[in-house]
Structure formats: structure tokens, C-alpha cells
Write an enzyme that holds these catalytic residues in place. Structure first.
Site, mmCIF file in Angstrom:
data_model
loop_
_atom_site.group_PDB
_atom_site.id
_atom_site.type_symbol
_atom_site.label_atom_id
_atom_site.label_comp_id
_atom_site.label_asym_id
_atom_site.label_seq_id
_atom_site.Cartn_x
_atom_site.Cartn_y
_atom_site.Cartn_z
ATOM 1 N N ASN A 264 -59.907 -42.924 27.530
ATOM 2 C CA ASN A 264 -58.530 -42.955 27.036
ATOM 3 C C ASN A 264 -57.734 -41.729 27.487
ATOM 4 O O ASN A 264 -56.653 -41.851 28.078
ATOM 5 C CB ASN A 264 -58.557 -43.049 25.507
ATOM 6 C CG ASN A 264 -57.183 -43.203 24.892
ATOM 7 O OD1 ASN A 264 -56.395 -44.034 25.323
ATOM 8 N ND2 ASN A 264 -56.874 -42.394 23.887
ATOM 9 N N TYR B 148 -67.229 -36.546 24.423
ATOM 10 C CA TYR B 148 -66.855 -37.708 23.593
ATOM 11 C C TYR B 148 -65.708 -38.492 24.252
ATOM 12 O O TYR B 148 -64.677 -38.750 23.634
ATOM 13 C CB TYR B 148 -66.410 -37.290 22.188
ATOM 14 C CG TYR B 148 -67.132 -36.133 21.547
ATOM 15 C CD1 TYR B 148 -68.310 -36.322 20.822
ATOM 16 C CD2 TYR B 148 -66.628 -34.835 21.627
ATOM 17 C CE1 TYR B 148 -68.954 -35.255 20.205
ATOM 18 C CE2 TYR B 148 -67.265 -33.761 21.015
ATOM 19 C CZ TYR B 148 -68.423 -33.980 20.310
ATOM 20 O OH TYR B 148 -69.048 -32.919 19.697
ATOM 21 N N GLU C 232 -70.213 -39.234 27.458
ATOM 22 C CA GLU C 232 -70.129 -40.234 26.387
ATOM 23 C C GLU C 232 -71.520 -40.836 26.213
ATOM 24 O O GLU C 232 -72.212 -41.091 27.203
ATOM 25 C CB GLU C 232 -69.108 -41.320 26.744
ATOM 26 C CG GLU C 232 -69.071 -42.526 25.821
ATOM 27 C CD GLU C 232 -68.795 -42.176 24.373
ATOM 28 O OE1 GLU C 232 -69.568 -42.632 23.510
ATOM 29 O OE2 GLU C 232 -67.814 -41.444 24.109
ATOM 30 N N GLU D 245 -54.433 -37.655 12.224
ATOM 31 C CA GLU D 245 -54.869 -37.313 13.580
ATOM 32 C C GLU D 245 -54.082 -36.078 13.996
ATOM 33 O O GLU D 245 -52.869 -35.995 13.760
ATOM 34 C CB GLU D 245 -54.567 -38.478 14.527
ATOM 35 C CG GLU D 245 -55.283 -38.419 15.842
ATOM 36 C CD GLU D 245 -56.613 -39.156 15.846
ATOM 37 O OE1 GLU D 245 -57.318 -39.077 16.859
ATOM 38 O OE2 GLU D 245 -56.957 -39.797 14.836
ATOM 39 N N CYS E 33 -59.734 -36.282 14.279
ATOM 40 C CA CYS E 33 -59.399 -37.350 13.328
ATOM 41 C C CYS E 33 -59.728 -36.923 11.899
ATOM 42 O O CYS E 33 -59.649 -37.731 10.980
ATOM 43 C CB CYS E 33 -60.126 -38.647 13.688
ATOM 44 S SG CYS E 33 -61.926 -38.500 13.668
ATOM 45 N N ASP F 152 -62.770 -34.619 21.585
ATOM 46 C CA ASP F 152 -62.223 -35.568 20.605
ATOM 47 C C ASP F 152 -63.411 -36.073 19.788
ATOM 48 O O ASP F 152 -63.861 -37.204 19.951
ATOM 49 C CB ASP F 152 -61.509 -36.711 21.335
ATOM 50 C CG ASP F 152 -60.856 -37.703 20.387
ATOM 51 O OD1 ASP F 152 -60.838 -37.443 19.163
ATOM 52 O OD2 ASP F 152 -60.372 -38.747 20.861
ATOM 53 N N GLN G 215 -58.220 -46.481 20.144
ATOM 54 C CA GLN G 215 -57.186 -45.982 19.237
ATOM 55 C C GLN G 215 -56.382 -47.180 18.731
ATOM 56 O O GLN G 215 -55.854 -47.954 19.531
ATOM 57 C CB GLN G 215 -56.261 -44.995 19.961
ATOM 58 C CG GLN G 215 -56.953 -43.725 20.433
ATOM 59 C CD GLN G 215 -57.199 -42.730 19.313
ATOM 60 O OE1 GLN G 215 -56.810 -42.950 18.171
ATOM 61 N NE2 GLN G 215 -57.859 -41.631 19.635
#
Length: 362
Positions: A215, A210, A231, A352, A318, A293, A182
């Protein structure tokens, strides 16, 4: 109304219009600093008349002298990047090896000022370049990577370590050059705090699709018995594993699967050796919540069917257009309980956002 407030109001108005017709609560709004908010920045290096300087180009136009914008400073970038910019260009200008055919540069900084600089060239990087770059690294107290076609030379390390404060705890993150992070650390902290507040009281186990470098995974793990995160990027999985160990968190497992592959595993269509090798048995989990995400394209149709099976959905987006499209489907089974706008990208059209959905009692 100042420029920042005006552009933020435009985003609020856009979201209200886009989501009209859906039952969405009042949008919570999380502002960004109006300058020095980007931890990453990249520039072309422009050579003209014996001088060398940073450059960007007019949007939508071919890179040329006519569209070039000189950037001696870049207010959007962190203060650390702005301090380093003149020092780096001045030092490189004194070295023929560093200056020759230097094409572009990428900065990756942290809130504490740690700095990784990737210097990109249109020439083969040799021992003389390495010697000059080592001296530059020492002189400016930075980490340097050299890149050219088919070459990546890491002189010290290819990552920075960011520390983000979430509630009363600090979390350390290894952020690797070239992988997604980010860019707006101040707003990222607000996003993490919002996600944690939405997770309070949900309990049981969490599935995350994801997950990137973990994070959201790390702070969210405090609110669940177990966390399984997926991921596909090897680099991000490696960073996530380091981050889990560095933060001494014992209830997270990472599966290197795409969202589509995990859907196949979860529904029993396929077995994956990667799950078995990672000691992951899906039957060990009692998922109450899914956290997603996704990339700008949103969630694909098959994964959306999987997502709709969960009681609670925390969705960070996003791209509000694909979020709206996904919510049109999810609204059949779930109600939107919370909605938030995070101004990750001030003075751009990018938005976002985050929503918490809970399964309707039919």
C-alpha cells in the site's frame, strides 16, 4: 458543531492529552467523508418468520434477537455496497440453495464500484449451490466466493483491483479477500500523499517493515534509490508482488520475513534462505529511512532497537497508546518533526496517526 466535527475534535483532544510531555509539533488533521467511506462491510444474515435480512449486534453483547440491529442500509459503507445490499438479499431470497443456512456476508468494494461478495454458510456447499451462485454472480455483475467450514469456493476471482490516486499518479492494487487492506479509501489516499511528502528529499534507500500488499511501498518507491520491504503473510506478499509488476516499478524487492526475523538478519544473528532465494543481499543497500506500519501491539523491543538506528523514521500507527510507548523510547535518539491524525474510522474510538522522526544531532 455537527456530529462528525464533534467526534473528530474528541480525537484531537485525546491525542494532545496522550502525547503531552513529548515534544510533538501541531497535529495535521485529515478528515474523512462522514458517510460512505468504508470499502468493506460484513453482516450476519438473520432469518426470522420466513424473512431474511442483514443484521449487526449491540457492541459487547451476545449475538441474539435481543441485541440484534436490522441493517437494510449501512451509511458507513460505500455507495456501491449500499446499492447492492437490497439487490443481493432479494435475489438470494428467490433461491432455496442460496437462502438455506446462509449465515453471514462480507462485501469488499473499490472506488470504481468493483465488488467481491463472500457468502458464508452453515452447510456443505455443493454443485447446486455453485450453479445458483454462478447465476447470482452474472445477474448482479459481482464476484462471489462461498465459504463453509473447511470449504472456500471461488467462482471467478478472490480479489478486487483498487486504484488510488497519489499526487499525479494512479496506483493499482490487488486486494485479496480475507487479507488486510485499509478500509477507508478516501483517507488512505490522504495517508499515502502525507507519507510521500514526508519522504521528499530523504533519498538513498528505504527499508519498510510490515508492508502488507505494498500500500505505502509503491508510491514511496518514487522517492528512494531502492526499497526493501518485508511482510510475513504469504497472501500479502503475493499481492504485493502482483502490485509491483502491475505498476511497472523496478526498484522494490519484497522479503517474506517477520519484523523480528528481519532484525535477526540485519544484525547478523541469523541467515535466511528466503533472502538468498529472493536475490536479496543486505550489503547492497544504504538505508537512510525506515517506514513502519506495525499491528496494534506496536513495535517489539528488539525491532525498536533496529528502528532507532535509522536517520529517518516514518511511523504509521493504528494504536496511539503503543505509538506513545514506542515514542518514549525513540525520543531518546530522535525528534518528532511531523505528526498527523488520519480519521480512518469515523464515529469509533479508533485513531490512525503518523509521525516523522529524525535522528538528533548530539
Amino acid at each position: 458543531m455537527n456530529d462528525y466535527t464533534q467526534q473528530l475534535q474528541g480525537k484531537k483532544d485525546y491525542l494532545k492529552t496522550l502525547f503531552a510531555g513529548l515534544d510533538v509539533p501541531e497535529w495535521e488533521v485529515y478528515e474523512s467523508p462522514d458517510k460512505h467511506y468504508r470499502m468493506r462491510a460484513e453482516f450476519r444474515i438473520w432469518h426470522e418468520g420466513g424473512e431474511m435480512f442483514y443484521a449487526m449486534f449491540e457492541k459487547g453483547q451476545k449475538a441474539s434477537g435481543a441485541s440484534m440491529i436490522r441493517c437494510d442500509r449501512f451509511e458507513a459503507a460505500s455507495e456501491a455496497v449500499n446499492r447492492l445490499m437490497p439487490e443481493l438479499i432479494a435475489a438470494a431470497a428467490q433461491s432455496p440453495e442460496l437462502k438455506k443456512r446462509w449465515y453471514a456476508v462480507e462485501f469488499l468494494s473499490t472506488l470504481s464500484g468493483e465488488m467481491l461478495v463472500t457468502m458464508i454458510y452453515h452447510k456443505r456447499l455443493d454443485a447446486e449451490w455453485m450453479q445458483a451462485a454462478q447465476a447470482l454472480q452474472q445477474q448482479l455483475d459481482i464476484s462471489v466466493i462461498g465459504r463453509s467450514r473447511g470449504q472456500k469456493i471461488v467462482l471467478k476471482q478472490d480479489y478486487v483491483t483498487e486504484t488510488l490516486k497519489v499526487g499525479n499518479r494512479d496506483f493499482r492494487y490487488r486486494q485479496i479477500e480475507g487479507s488486510f487492506t485499509q478500509p477507508n479509501a478516501a483517507v488512505c489516499q490522504k495517508m499515502l500523499e502525507w507519507a510521500c511528502r514526508t519522504a521528499e528529499g530523504l533519498g538513498s534507500d528505504l527499508l519498510e517493515l510490515y508492508c502488507g500488499n505494498g500500500n505505502f511501498t509503491l508510491p514511496l518507491s518514487r522517492y528512494f534509490r531502492q526499497v526493501l520491504a518485508t511482510e510475513i503473510s504469504k497472501t500479502s506478499v503475493s499481492a504485493a508482488q502482483w502490485n509491483i509488476e502491475a505498476n511497472r516499478i523496478g526498484n522494490i524487492k519484497i522479503a517474506r520475513l517477520s519484523a523480528e526475523e528481519f532484525t535477526e538478519a540485519y544484525t547478523g544473528k541469523r541467515e535466511f534462505k528466503r533472502l538468498k532465494d529472493g536475490g536479496i543481499a543486505l550489503t547492497d543497500y544504504a538505508f537512510s529511512t525506515i517506514f513502519v506500519d506495525p499491528p496494534r501491539a506496536g513495535i517489539d523491543e528488539e525491532t525498536l532497537k533496529l528502528v532507532s538506528q535509522f536517520d529517518n523514521i516514518i511511523y504509521i500507527s493504528c494504536n496511539p497508546e503503543t505509538l506513545r510507548a514506542n515514542l518514549d523510547t525513540l525520543a531518546e535518539t530522535h525528534a518528532v518533526e511531523r505528526a498527523a491524525l488520519f480519521d480512518q474510522f469515523p464515529f469509533t474510538h479508533h485513531i490512525e496517526s503518523g509521525v516523522l522522526l529524525k535522528k538528533k544531532i548530539l
